[in-house]
Write an enzyme that holds these catalytic residues in place. Structure first.
Site, short mmCIF file in Angstrom:
data_model
loop_
_atom_site.label_atom_id
_atom_site.label_comp_id
_atom_site.label_asym_id
_atom_site.label_seq_id
_atom_site.Cartn_x
_atom_site.Cartn_y
_atom_site.Cartn_z
CB CYS A 157 -0.94 -0.01 1.20
SG CYS A 157 -2.13 -1.35 1.17
NE ARG A 183 -1.42 -1.37 -3.47
CZ ARG A 183 -2.56 -1.87 -2.98
NH1 ARG A 183 -3.71 -1.32 -3.32
NH2 ARG A 183 -2.54 -2.89 -2.15
CG ASN A 185 -4.31 5.74 3.91
OD1 ASN A 185 -4.78 6.73 4.45
ND2 ASN A 185 -3.52 4.90 4.56
#
Length: 282
Positions: A157, A183, A185
């Site tokens: 992530c 990318r 959250n």
């Protein structure tokens, strides 16, 4: 109030008022009971934290700073991909029977490559360049490695850090700034957790290089609030807000690999009660 509180409330308000609802669309995440986990999402969220002014821990609910730091050391210092080397159970849902999360996170930071006169991994390369080439525009890491994605139990992530050094003309000292690229959250469960982790990482890198800390810029491609998190977020935003706590670090540590969780603490941390049993989409 804590700047982190204001940033969080402004971001959540924007997502809830102006975001895209994925309800009814084809999405991957689901809840433990099997129901599809839909989100309200915003593209391209950018939050800036001046670490020289305050530590960006929210007071709307407490951050578990010891667990937060344990995880960032697990990834960046131990360069581990095994949950058995982590004190918390955050990653258990993605671990196999041996505790491995595959070729993800710490594994990628530990892969060596040819640089200068020998071989280094990504963390050692950052440390080398901060010491020897601080004004380089190439001081960065990237763990989103396409050829290994099929062997990762979870795609990264927070996948990239870019470091950039400026100078404080008043003190004459170099200032360490960073951009965290993410990318995806999960705003409720992970946003401030990630911010605090990488703020601590920047404090560590700055200290071992005799630098001051500057800005942490958090770039999020997809910032989202899950459907079951909406009422929790709405209640959180109505809570009292308190001043930011103070991060205390053991100033005797001069080598990044010597830091331990016990070298950090948060002082004057007035905060709201913890929110328990937050559902986590997988």
């Amino acid at each position: 109030m804590s700047l982190a509180d204001k940033i969080f409330i402004d971001m959540c308000t924007d997502i809830l008022n102006n975001g895209t609802d994925t309800k009814g669309e084809k999405v991957r995440p689901h809840w433990e009971d099997g129901e599809t986990a839909y989100t309200i999402k915003k593209f391209g969220v950018c939050n800036r934290y001046d670490l020289s002014k305050e530590f960006p821990a929210m007071t709307l609910r407490p951050i578990a700073i010891k667990s937060c730091i344990d995880e960032i050391l697990w990834i960046w210092q131990k360069k581990s991909n095994n949950v058995n080397e982590l004190k918390s159970h955050i990653w258990d849902s993605w671990a196999d029977e041996s505790g491995s999360i595959g070729k993800a996170y710490g594994y990628q930071l530990g892969v060596k490559h040819k640089y200068k006169e020998g071989e280094m991994d990504q963390v050692d390369r950052v440390l080398y360049d901060l010491k020897n080439n601080p004004y380089s525009r190439r001081i960065m890491t990237n763990i989103y490695v396409h050829q290994d994605l099929s062997e990762m139990h979870l795609y990264p992530c927070a996948y990239s850090m870019t470091f950039n050094v400026t100078k404080n003309e008043k003190t004459g000292k170099l200032v360490l700034n960073g951009v965290l690229n993410q990318r995806s959250n999960d705003v409720l469960t992970a946003n401030n957790w990630n911010v605090c982790q990488y703020a601590v990482l920047m404090h560590m890198f700055a200290q071992v290089n005799d630098m001051e800390v500057g800005e942490l810029v958090h770039m999020i491609a997809d910032a989202h609030i899950y459907d079951r998190h909406v009422p929790i977020i709405e209640e959180m935003m109505k809570r009292p807000q308190y001043p930011a706590p103070i991060l205390k670090i053991n100033k005797d540590i001069k080598n990044f690999y010597d830091f331990t969780v016990d070298d950090f603490s948060l002082e004057n941390y007035e905060k709201n009660p913890q929110i328990k049993n937050i559902p986590v989409a997988i």
